[in-house]
Design a protein around this motif. Sequence first.
Motif, PDB file in Angstrom:
ATOM      1  N   THR A  26       0.806  -1.214   0.000  1.00 52.72           N
ATOM      2  CA  THR A  26       0.000   0.000   0.000  1.00 52.72           C
ATOM      3  C   THR A  26       0.841   1.268   0.000  1.00 52.72           C
ATOM      4  O   THR A  26       0.297   2.358  -0.027  1.00 52.72           O
ATOM      5  N   SER A  27       2.160   1.155   0.036  1.00 57.31           N
ATOM      6  CA  SER A  27       3.011   2.344   0.052  1.00 57.31           C
ATOM      7  C   SER A  27       3.424   2.790  -1.338  1.00 57.31           C
ATOM      8  O   SER A  27       4.127   3.773  -1.493  1.00 57.31           O
ATOM      9  N   SER A  28       3.004   2.092  -2.373  1.00 58.47           N
ATOM     10  CA  SER A  28       3.539   2.353  -3.711  1.00 58.47           C
ATOM     11  C   SER A  28       3.204   3.750  -4.218  1.00 58.47           C
ATOM     12  O   SER A  28       3.870   4.249  -5.120  1.00 58.47           O
ATOM     13  N   ASN A  29       2.205   4.416  -3.662  1.00 58.14           N
ATOM     14  CA  ASN A  29       1.849   5.761  -4.097  1.00 58.14           C
ATOM     15  C   ASN A  29       2.228   6.821  -3.070  1.00 58.14           C
ATOM     16  O   ASN A  29       1.745   7.951  -3.144  1.00 58.14           O
ATOM     17  N   SER A  50      10.012  10.609  -3.852  1.00 59.80           N
ATOM     18  CA  SER A  50       8.594  10.688  -4.179  1.00 59.80           C
ATOM     19  C   SER A  50       8.062   9.318  -4.589  1.00 59.80           C
ATOM     20  O   SER A  50       8.806   8.359  -4.752  1.00 59.80           O
ATOM     21  N   TRP A  51       6.755   9.257  -4.808  1.00 61.29           N
ATOM     22  CA  TRP A  51       6.088   7.977  -5.044  1.00 61.29           C
ATOM     23  C   TRP A  51       6.652   7.223  -6.244  1.00 61.29           C
ATOM     24  O   TRP A  51       6.751   5.999  -6.224  1.00 61.29           O
ATOM     25  N   ASN A  52       7.076   7.961  -7.273  1.00 57.82           N
ATOM     26  CA  ASN A  52       7.585   7.291  -8.478  1.00 57.82           C
ATOM     27  C   ASN A  52       9.101   7.405  -8.611  1.00 57.82           C
ATOM     28  O   ASN A  52       9.657   7.026  -9.644  1.00 57.82           O
ATOM     29  N   THR A  73       8.116  -2.218  -7.813  1.00 59.32           N
ATOM     30  CA  THR A  73       7.644  -3.573  -8.096  1.00 59.32           C
ATOM     31  C   THR A  73       7.855  -4.488  -6.898  1.00 59.32           C
ATOM     32  O   THR A  73       7.156  -5.481  -6.735  1.00 59.32           O
ATOM     33  N   LYS A  74       8.816  -4.137  -6.053  1.00 64.56           N
ATOM     34  CA  LYS A  74       9.104  -4.941  -4.869  1.00 64.56           C
ATOM     35  C   LYS A  74       8.675  -4.232  -3.584  1.00 64.56           C
ATOM     36  O   LYS A  74       8.877  -4.777  -2.494  1.00 64.56           O
ATOM     37  N   ARG A  98       1.410  10.132   3.714  1.00 63.41           N
ATOM     38  CA  ARG A  98       0.146   9.961   2.994  1.00 63.41           C
ATOM     39  C   ARG A  98       0.202  10.673   1.647  1.00 63.41           C
ATOM     40  O   ARG A  98      -0.585  10.374   0.755  1.00 63.41           O
ATOM     41  N   SER A  99       1.124  11.609   1.493  1.00 66.15           N
ATOM     42  CA  SER A  99       1.222  12.322   0.232  1.00 66.15           C
ATOM     43  C   SER A  99       2.168  11.610  -0.722  1.00 66.15           C
ATOM     44  O   SER A  99       2.958  10.771  -0.308  1.00 66.15           O
ATOM     45  N   ALA A 100       2.091  11.987  -1.975  1.00 64.97           N
ATOM     46  CA  ALA A 100       2.906  11.336  -2.997  1.00 64.97           C
ATOM     47  C   ALA A 100       4.358  11.799  -2.967  1.00 64.97           C
ATOM     48  O   ALA A 100       5.232  11.122  -3.511  1.00 64.97           O
TER      49      ALA A 100
END
Length: 122
Positions: A26-29, A50-52, A73-74, A98-100
């Motif tokens: 659930t942390s991917s974003n 950041s998220w990406n 992916t992991k 909670r933010s990206a």
Amino acid sequence: VQLQASGGGSVQAGDSLRLSCAAGRTSSNNGVAWFRQAPGKEREFVAGISWNGGITDYADSVKGRFTISRDRTKNMVYLQMDSLRPEDTARYFCAASRSAIGGSSRWQYQYWGQGTLVTVSS
């Protein structure tokens, strides 16, 4: 979001370590960061991503020596620490926002792991 940091240890000055943070699916974003806390000192920001992975930020004290990265992916976030110094000795925590993007303030992160201890001797 559950976080588990690992990879700490005792090293000599000039050595390298790589810390890992299992950040959960659930942390991917979410923005993720590493903080550290030395005995008797406040918890301080080390590096954030950041998220990406497109935005990274570092404390001045670690710029050029530490590198933060993530593998979505992991669900893993890493902190590569090179040219370690005795003043890097601390317990290192990974945290998710909670933010990206996250940020450099501890108050921007709502989820924290237990931390992993890094000891650097001269």
